[in-house]
Design an enzyme around this catalytic site. Structure first.
Site, PDB file in Angstrom:
ATOM      1  CG  ASP A  18     -14.680 -31.820  43.219  1.00  0.00           C
ATOM      2  OD1 ASP A  18     -15.725 -32.290  43.836  1.00  0.00           O
ATOM      3  OD2 ASP A  18     -14.252 -30.657  43.236  1.00  0.00           O
ATOM      4  CD  GLU A 175     -22.515 -31.023  41.143  1.00  0.00           C
ATOM      5  OE1 GLU A 175     -22.818 -30.093  40.813  1.00  0.00           O
ATOM      6  OE2 GLU A 175     -22.282 -31.246  42.378  1.00  0.00           O
TER       7      GLU A 175
END
Ligand code: 6LW
Length: 500
Positions: A18, A175
């Site tokens: 991420d 997302e």
């Protein structure tokens, strides 16, 4: 004069998922998720996008991060966004443990200290992003994809979250949103398809921070689904512009190994690729293991020593522990030049065992440590989570290899302990031949050095059982020292990469 510079991917190997990136002047900064580990959110610095040095952790005090001991692995700290605005670095992130939710911290120096968190009860869900418009309004966009205006000083939000463009209708897991004002458009970059094989990146653009957004006709602009590329599951990306005007993307990806269906053991790693623009849309370059030549010479920063003699009064930022690091249980001050770990009972099966580890960053490597077991029992472990680990452990009478895989827990081999402190070692290599469709990703050998310097391997175990495909979750392997009874003293730890 042009200098040939061939950087390689992953630019930050090992469990560093991420990624979120920002640039200030000549300096790039990047942060990653950290889940159940403390300190949380590693912060990296680079001057060339290829060489990254960890300069700290954003959440390194209990007042910033307090993870409950019963919290499952792969909960905790998810998907931060790092931005620089008005002379300050802002980092927004979700703590998914026990109702903490979204928080924001800020710093003038990204190496720290970072502020205590401001809680954001009006920001729902995970993967929060921050963007400011020209009048200074701050827009927070989250997975889903939804958006709310926010005051970062107070944590106040204004109005209910509003739904934005979420990728193709029916697409799984829209997302990791990031919103950018580039030229005449606001661009909304999102991850699609979930963080597994179907992972990808899509983008839309609109006239304002909240749209309306039109989808890029080339979506997904990045995915490796269904390909034979050595880097898989690419997605969860962030964009950055270099001082020369070129654009770049960082994203997570995995390097599966072994036969079918393949296993990845290092977790999700951080990769880089160049981006060009065509008709106002970004075109993503290949997420290649060998990147194309850079437009600038490489500028390696300080490289962290792979050996730690524990001469410093504080542990280096790359050492991570489980859920917390209580001072009385971790110290380099009690026996100078040694790391002392004081057990609080239990075993490696406990979610909060006293453990200090570093990410396994290479597909092949060797880790060793010198343990004095005269006052307690401890060892060296390669850990995926509390239910998936292998360890070489020494008590005052024996050295043993322990394997935990799901509900199976076994002592694989034992030997009498040689006199005095003992060198424990874990070597990770390609699996031994013959190789066929069922071959695992790697082999994990665990052993110890005898006083005459000869190394005895007690067991060689199939690495697939310490993979995400077996264990589940969002993390990767971490190798480190632990104590399970009494006090274990470690004189040094070294980690030797053996290739990529
Ligand atoms: C993160 C989500 C994801 O919140 O995985 O790959 C989740 N993307 O955006 C945990 O890392």
């Amino acid at each position: 004069m042009s200098v040939t510079t061939r950087p390689t991917n992953p630019v930050i190997p090992g469990f560093h998922p991420d990624p979120s990136i920002c640039r200030v002047g000549e300096d790039y900064y990047l942060v990653c998720s950290s889940f159940e580990y403390f300190p949380g959110i590693p912060v990296f610095h680079s001057r060339d996008l290829a060489n990254w040095t960890q300069i700290g952790n954003a959440l390194d005090r209990p007042s910033q991060l307090s993870l409950p001991s019963d919290m499952p692995s792969s909960a905790g700290i998810y998907a931060p966004t790092l931005r620089h605005h008005d002379g300050r670095f802002w980092l927004i992130v979700t703590n998914v443990s026990k109702g903490v939710g979204n928080i924001v911290v800020s710093a003038t120096d990204p190496a720290g200290p970072w502020s205590d968190p401001v809680r954001l009860p009006g920001v729902p869900g995970i993967d929060p992003d921050l963007a400011w418009d020209e009048d200074g309004t701050c827009w927070c966009t989250v997975a889903g994809v939804a958006q709310v205006r926010i005051d970062l000083e107070t944590g106040e939000t204004f109005g209910p979250p509003k739904k934005l463009w979420s990728g193709a209708p029916g697409a799984k897991a829209p997302e990791a949103p990031h919103l950018y004002h580039i030229g005449e458009y606001w661009y909304l970059l999102i991850a699609v398809g979930g963080t597994e094989h179907g992972h990808g990146v899509s983008i839309a653009r609109g006239p304002t921070p909240s749209g309306p957004f039109e989808a890029c006709p080339a979506n997904p602009i990045l995915t490796h689904r269904g390909t034979d590329h050595p880097v898989q599951n690419t997605g969860h990306a962030d964009l950055v512009q270099a001082p020369d005007g070129s654009w770049w993307m960082v994203m997570l990806g995995v390097r599966p190994g072994g036969g079918t269906p393949g296993w990845h053991v290092l977790g999700r790693e951080t990769f880089l690729t160049p981006v060009t623009w065509v008709d106002g849309w970004p075109v993503v370059g290949e997420v290649a293991l060998n990147l194309p030549e850079f437009p600038w010479p490489l500028a390696p920063g300080p490289v962290e020593e792979q050996r730690d003699d524990f001469e410093l009064s504080e542990l280096r930022p790359s050492w991570i522990s489980l859920r917390e690091r209580p001072a009385g249980h971790f110290t380099t001050k009690e026996r100078p030049g040694w790391l002392t770990l004081r057990a609080r009972g239990g075993s490696l099966d406990e979610a909060d065992v006293i453990f200090a580890g570093r990410r396994q960053q290479h597909l092949a490597c060797r880790a060793r440590t010198l343990l004095d077991p005269s006052q307690g029992c401890g060892g060296l472990a390669v850990r995926l989570d509390e239910r998936h680990h292998y360890a070489i452990e020494a008590s005052d009478t024996e050295v043993r290899v322990i394997a935990r895989v799901g509900t199976l827990h076994t002592v694989v081999a034992t030997e009498p302990l040689p006199e005095g402190p003992v060198v424990l070692g874990i070597t990770i290599t390609d699996p031994p031949p013959p190789h066929d469709a069922r071959t695992g990703p790697d082999a994990v050998s665990l052993g110890f050095e005898r006083p005459d310097g000869t190394f005895t391997t007690l067991a060689t175990l199939d690495g697939r059982y310490l993979s995400t495909e077996v264990a589940g979750g969002f993390t990767g392997r971490v190798i480190g020292m632990y104590a399970v009874s009494g006090t274990a003293h470690f004189d040094w730890f070294d980690y030797e990469p053996h290739g990529r």
